[in-house]
Design a protein around this motif. Structure first.
Motif: not given
Length: 259
Positions: A25-40, A228-239
């Protein structure tokens, strides 16, 4: 050029998922196009991005990888969008079954790479949140990654456990993915008030500093970050004004500085 970064450590609870989502999300805030993959298979990244029940999703990473193994077309991409500007491919418990079945698959280390290659043209960064093991899905992530970012909890045992991970990365580099490098080691859950944290940091620099980059920025211990994991948002939004948001902002700048 798309950069693929696997976020990995075979030890659980070191901040891999928190780092994946907040760096992404930090990279996206800098204007980057980002894909996150959950491999867990635990689906922690998926849950932390606001999906309450990952195990009920129709299309996840396991579906996509199964289709590649069986030479089947995926009916739809299955990529979800998060309100803070990143796309993500969810993961869930089905990855556990896939891990077992990969053992008998031809070119089993490169299944995920096939998928990543299809996605690279759409993104500047693809971040993969790896499971806390060095199993076949994690090896798949290493095979398609350009680099590996290693979060390490600021404690003695997690730092000692790094040797096995670095050996595995070296083996994948030699045998399968010659371009693979270590992005850096990121100290997490650091309590800066203690001498213990300083000792651990020194131990890390002493043992690995001449072989691997250790990020200048470490991630401080914080109750707000745990929420933050319970809120579904990043630290940038939460705090947004907190020390963890500031630390992840600095980490993002360090990663972008490599471009």
């Amino acid at each position: 050029m798309c950069k693929v970064i696997a976020i990995a450590n075979q030890k659980g609870g070191v901040g891999k998922t928190t780092t994946t989502s907040n760096l992404g999300i930090g990279l996206a805030k800098q204007g980057k196009k980002v894909l996150l993959i959950d491999a867990d298979a635990q689906g922690s990244l998926t849950a932390s991005l606001g999906i309450q029940e990952p195990d009920r999703l129709e299309i996840t990473l396991a579906t996509i990888m199964s289709n590649i193994i069986n030479d089947e077309e995926s009916p739809e991409p299955g990529i979800l969008k998060h309100e803070e500007g990143v796309d993500f491919m969810p993961g869930n418990i089905e990855l556990s079954g896939l891990e077992t079945s990969l053992v008998n698959v031809m070119s089993r280390e490169t299944v995920l790479r096939t998928y990543i290659e299809q996605q690279k043209t759409n993104y500047d960064y693809i971040l993969i949140d790896c499971m806390p093991s060095l199993g076949m899905i994690t090896i798949n992530a290493f095979t398609c990654a350009d680099s590996i970012l290693i979060p390490v909890q600021a404690a003695y045992l997690p730092v000692k456990g790094l040797e096995q991970l670095i050996k595995t990365i070296g083996k994948v580099k030699r045998q399968i993915n010659p371009k693979l490098k270590i992005e850096g080691i990121l100290l997490t859950m650091v309590d800066n008030r203690t001498n213990y944290a300083k000792d651990i940091s020194n131990l890390l620099i002493e043992n690995y500093g001449n072989r691997v980059r250790i990020f200048k920025n470490s991630i401080p211990m914080s109750v707000r970050a745990a929420e933050i994991s319970a809120e579904g948002v990043s630290i940038y939004k939460h705090d947004p004004n907190g020390k963890v948001a500031s630390a992840y902002q600095s980490l993002t700048e360090e990663v972008i500085g490599d471009e």
